[in-house]
Design a protein around this motif. Sequence first.
Motif, PDB file in Angstrom:
ATOM      1  N   GLN A 140      32.766   7.263  21.197  1.00 13.56           N
ATOM      2  CA  GLN A 140      32.870   6.091  20.320  1.00 13.56           C
ATOM      3  C   GLN A 140      33.271   6.458  18.897  1.00 13.56           C
ATOM      4  O   GLN A 140      34.056   5.771  18.276  1.00 13.56           O
ATOM      5  CB  GLN A 140      31.507   5.414  20.313  1.00 13.56           C
ATOM      6  CG  GLN A 140      31.482   4.060  19.693  1.00 13.56           C
ATOM      7  CD  GLN A 140      30.090   3.472  19.751  1.00 13.56           C
ATOM      8  OE1 GLN A 140      29.416   3.545  20.763  1.00 13.56           O
ATOM      9  NE2 GLN A 140      29.648   2.902  18.659  1.00 13.56           N
ATOM     10  N   THR A 141      32.711   7.549  18.377  1.00 14.07           N
ATOM     11  CA  THR A 141      33.063   7.953  17.010  1.00 14.07           C
ATOM     12  C   THR A 141      33.972   9.178  17.013  1.00 14.07           C
ATOM     13  O   THR A 141      34.165   9.822  15.983  1.00 14.07           O
ATOM     14  CB  THR A 141      31.791   8.225  16.173  1.00 14.07           C
ATOM     15  OG1 THR A 141      30.859   8.927  16.988  1.00 14.07           O
ATOM     16  CG2 THR A 141      31.179   6.944  15.679  1.00 14.07           C
ATOM     17  N   GLY A 191      28.586  19.849  26.093  1.00 17.06           N
ATOM     18  CA  GLY A 191      27.587  19.116  25.324  1.00 17.06           C
ATOM     19  C   GLY A 191      26.429  20.005  24.921  1.00 17.06           C
ATOM     20  O   GLY A 191      26.514  21.232  24.933  1.00 17.06           O
ATOM     21  N   ALA A 209      26.687  15.533  20.193  1.00 14.34           N
ATOM     22  CA  ALA A 209      25.527  16.412  19.991  1.00 14.34           C
ATOM     23  C   ALA A 209      25.998  17.830  19.672  1.00 14.34           C
ATOM     24  O   ALA A 209      25.457  18.484  18.772  1.00 14.34           O
ATOM     25  CB  ALA A 209      24.641  16.394  21.239  1.00 14.34           C
ATOM     26  N   ILE A 215      29.131  18.521  35.532  1.00 12.01           N
ATOM     27  CA  ILE A 215      28.294  19.673  35.871  1.00 12.01           C
ATOM     28  C   ILE A 215      27.034  19.563  35.035  1.00 12.01           C
ATOM     29  O   ILE A 215      27.096  19.572  33.799  1.00 12.01           O
ATOM     30  CB  ILE A 215      29.046  20.994  35.572  1.00 12.01           C
ATOM     31  CG1 ILE A 215      30.310  21.056  36.433  1.00 12.01           C
ATOM     32  CG2 ILE A 215      28.143  22.204  35.810  1.00 12.01           C
ATOM     33  CD1 ILE A 215      31.327  22.049  35.968  1.00 12.01           C
ATOM     34  N   ALA A 271      25.644   9.707  27.801  1.00 12.70           N
ATOM     35  CA  ALA A 271      25.283   8.564  26.943  1.00 12.70           C
ATOM     36  C   ALA A 271      26.492   7.642  26.838  1.00 12.70           C
ATOM     37  O   ALA A 271      27.637   8.102  26.867  1.00 12.70           O
ATOM     38  CB  ALA A 271      24.879   9.059  25.554  1.00 12.70           C
TER      39      ALA A 271
HETATM   40  P1  FAD Z   1      22.200  15.479  25.743  1.00 13.37           P
HETATM   41  O1  FAD Z   1      22.047  14.025  25.917  1.00 13.37           O
HETATM   42  O2  FAD Z   1      21.043  16.222  25.128  1.00 13.37           O
HETATM   43  O3  FAD Z   1      22.510  16.083  27.182  1.00 13.37           O
HETATM   44  C1  FAD Z   1      22.557  17.457  27.464  1.00 13.37           C
HETATM   45  C2  FAD Z   1      22.686  17.598  28.958  1.00 13.37           C
HETATM   46  O4  FAD Z   1      22.872  18.977  29.287  1.00 13.37           O
HETATM   47  C3  FAD Z   1      21.464  17.145  29.729  1.00 13.37           C
HETATM   48  O5  FAD Z   1      21.857  16.146  30.685  1.00 13.37           O
HETATM   49  C4  FAD Z   1      20.948  18.403  30.438  1.00 13.37           C
HETATM   50  O6  FAD Z   1      20.451  18.134  31.741  1.00 13.37           O
HETATM   51  C5  FAD Z   1      22.208  19.229  30.514  1.00 13.37           C
HETATM   52  N1  FAD Z   1      21.961  20.677  30.576  1.00 13.37           N
HETATM   53  C6  FAD Z   1      21.144  21.416  29.789  1.00 13.37           C
HETATM   54  N2  FAD Z   1      21.246  22.729  30.104  1.00 13.37           N
HETATM   55  C7  FAD Z   1      22.141  22.820  31.138  1.00 13.37           C
HETATM   56  C8  FAD Z   1      22.644  23.896  31.900  1.00 13.37           C
HETATM   57  N3  FAD Z   1      22.291  25.165  31.669  1.00 13.37           N
HETATM   58  N4  FAD Z   1      23.512  23.632  32.893  1.00 13.37           N
HETATM   59  C9  FAD Z   1      23.912  22.339  33.145  1.00 13.37           C
HETATM   60  N5  FAD Z   1      23.455  21.270  32.441  1.00 13.37           N
HETATM   61  C10 FAD Z   1      22.568  21.513  31.442  1.00 13.37           C
HETATM   62  N6  FAD Z   1      28.125  10.919  21.482  1.00 13.37           N
HETATM   63  C11 FAD Z   1      29.313  11.400  21.871  1.00 13.37           C
HETATM   64  O7  FAD Z   1      29.387  12.288  22.736  1.00 13.37           O
HETATM   65  N7  FAD Z   1      30.472  10.920  21.289  1.00 13.37           N
HETATM   66  C12 FAD Z   1      30.477   9.959  20.337  1.00 13.37           C
HETATM   67  O8  FAD Z   1      31.544   9.603  19.830  1.00 13.37           O
HETATM   68  C13 FAD Z   1      29.227   9.419  19.916  1.00 13.37           C
HETATM   69  N8  FAD Z   1      29.169   8.433  18.990  1.00 13.37           N
HETATM   70  C14 FAD Z   1      27.952   7.904  18.660  1.00 13.37           C
HETATM   71  C15 FAD Z   1      27.912   6.819  17.769  1.00 13.37           C
HETATM   72  C16 FAD Z   1      26.684   6.264  17.440  1.00 13.37           C
HETATM   73  C17 FAD Z   1      26.657   5.095  16.488  1.00 13.37           C
HETATM   74  C18 FAD Z   1      25.485   6.784  17.995  1.00 13.37           C
HETATM   75  C19 FAD Z   1      24.154   6.176  17.661  1.00 13.37           C
HETATM   76  C20 FAD Z   1      25.530   7.860  18.871  1.00 13.37           C
HETATM   77  C21 FAD Z   1      26.749   8.446  19.219  1.00 13.37           C
HETATM   78  N9  FAD Z   1      26.825   9.510  20.106  1.00 13.37           N
HETATM   79  C22 FAD Z   1      28.049   9.961  20.509  1.00 13.37           C
HETATM   80  C23 FAD Z   1      25.619  10.251  20.550  1.00 13.37           C
HETATM   81  C24 FAD Z   1      25.150   9.885  21.957  1.00 13.37           C
HETATM   82  O9  FAD Z   1      24.282   8.773  21.863  1.00 13.37           O
HETATM   83  C25 FAD Z   1      24.382  11.069  22.605  1.00 13.37           C
HETATM   84  O10 FAD Z   1      23.321  11.428  21.754  1.00 13.37           O
HETATM   85  C26 FAD Z   1      25.249  12.284  22.847  1.00 13.37           C
HETATM   86  O11 FAD Z   1      26.433  11.919  23.537  1.00 13.37           O
HETATM   87  C27 FAD Z   1      24.463  13.297  23.690  1.00 13.37           C
HETATM   88  O12 FAD Z   1      25.226  14.470  23.821  1.00 13.37           O
HETATM   89  P2  FAD Z   1      24.992  15.426  25.064  1.00 13.37           P
HETATM   90  O13 FAD Z   1      25.205  14.687  26.335  1.00 13.37           O
HETATM   91  O14 FAD Z   1      25.785  16.635  24.820  1.00 13.37           O
HETATM   92  O15 FAD Z   1      23.451  15.843  24.886  1.00 13.37           O
END
Ligand code: FAD
Length: 348
Positions: free
Chosen positions: A278-279, A235, A263, A312, A296
Amino acid sequence: MAEEKAKQTQASDMPDWSAYRGVMIVVEQRAGVAKNVSWQLLGEGRKLADKLETDLIAMVLGQDIYHLAEEAIAFGADRVYYCDAPELRDYRTRPYSRVCLQTIEEVKPEIVLFGATATGRDLAGAIATHLPTGLTADCTILDVEPDPSRLLLASRPAFSEKMLATILCKQYRPQMATARSGVFEARVPDPQRQGKIIAVPSQMAEDEIAAQVLRFIEATETFNLEEAEIIVAGGRGLGGPEPFKLLQELADALGGVVGASRAAVDAGWIGHEHQVGQTGCTVRPKLYFAVGISGAVQHTVGMQSSDLIVAINRDANAPIFKFANYGIVGDLFQIIPAITDSVRQKRA
Ligand code: FAD
């Protein structure tokens, strides 16, 4: 009470569909190997058929595919219609849809389900147009109302995935839907299960088919997220495209593939075909690593049915840990290479 009245109204509004009985799953295969979504649909179809107290029917088309008819019974079908012909070796819309149409018209199932794959979407669309009936695409939840309405409740995300719409087909039969891979669970196959296998004839000779398959080129030879048994997903925590190489190394060591959160995909670090959620794809691997993914709900709906989840994350309060069987709090840049080394040593 109000609900009961609504059901009665539905039933009385509808034509008499008593000639239509049974839940049919169109099994998709290539080179004699069924797609997992077909067995998952047989698992879900079994539940629907039991609720309607009717048969679960499978339809298998291809060349040298008798073994798939037997497998369909092991996965829950009561009856299998199969068409084994050289002109059905590779999928083509017209010869496949002709056989399905003929069989559906003779067998009269009340529900017909397909995998929401490229092939399933094409075939279902062609059949629905000819019958004619409605088709609900990309379902994530399937249910039925019992007698008297026997309606299929086909639910799918709608309005930019913000709502779940339940779609009914009251005025036509059969009721048809495609469903996403990884959403439903296949039954454990039982080779002792008994069922009927019925051969049906092909409807077109080769010289009547305009489309020819000259060559089959895999889109990506080694990548199939939906059917992968091991997924290492990254992510926003990865911080850029380069660290995905670390995930690829771990995936290679384990014999898995790389997934991603939206993201990471939206940032352009990896292609959309890797997106879970979801998407993106709904996945159900044996082992899912969520690396630098917060958890999320839009992500977790696509991976929470994985057999074993390892998260992790350097934030001990990240929601992903609620879904994880094993959680490692720390920096992914230290943890991932250490796991990869350990896997490689064990495999050496
Ligand atoms: P973030 O929420 O920013 O999380 C990043 C994480 O990385 C944090 O928990 C942080 O602590 C951790 N981190 C940072 N650096 C390190 C490190 N060095 N070592 C270990 N951990 C670290 N999301 C999806 O994934 N799939 C979908 O299909 C999807 N569909 C969506 C549909 C709609 C209509 C909407 C509104 C949103 C959708 N989203 C979807 C987006 C979702 O809401 C989140 O924004 C997204 O999943 C966040 O991605 P993330 O966890 O990678 O990022």
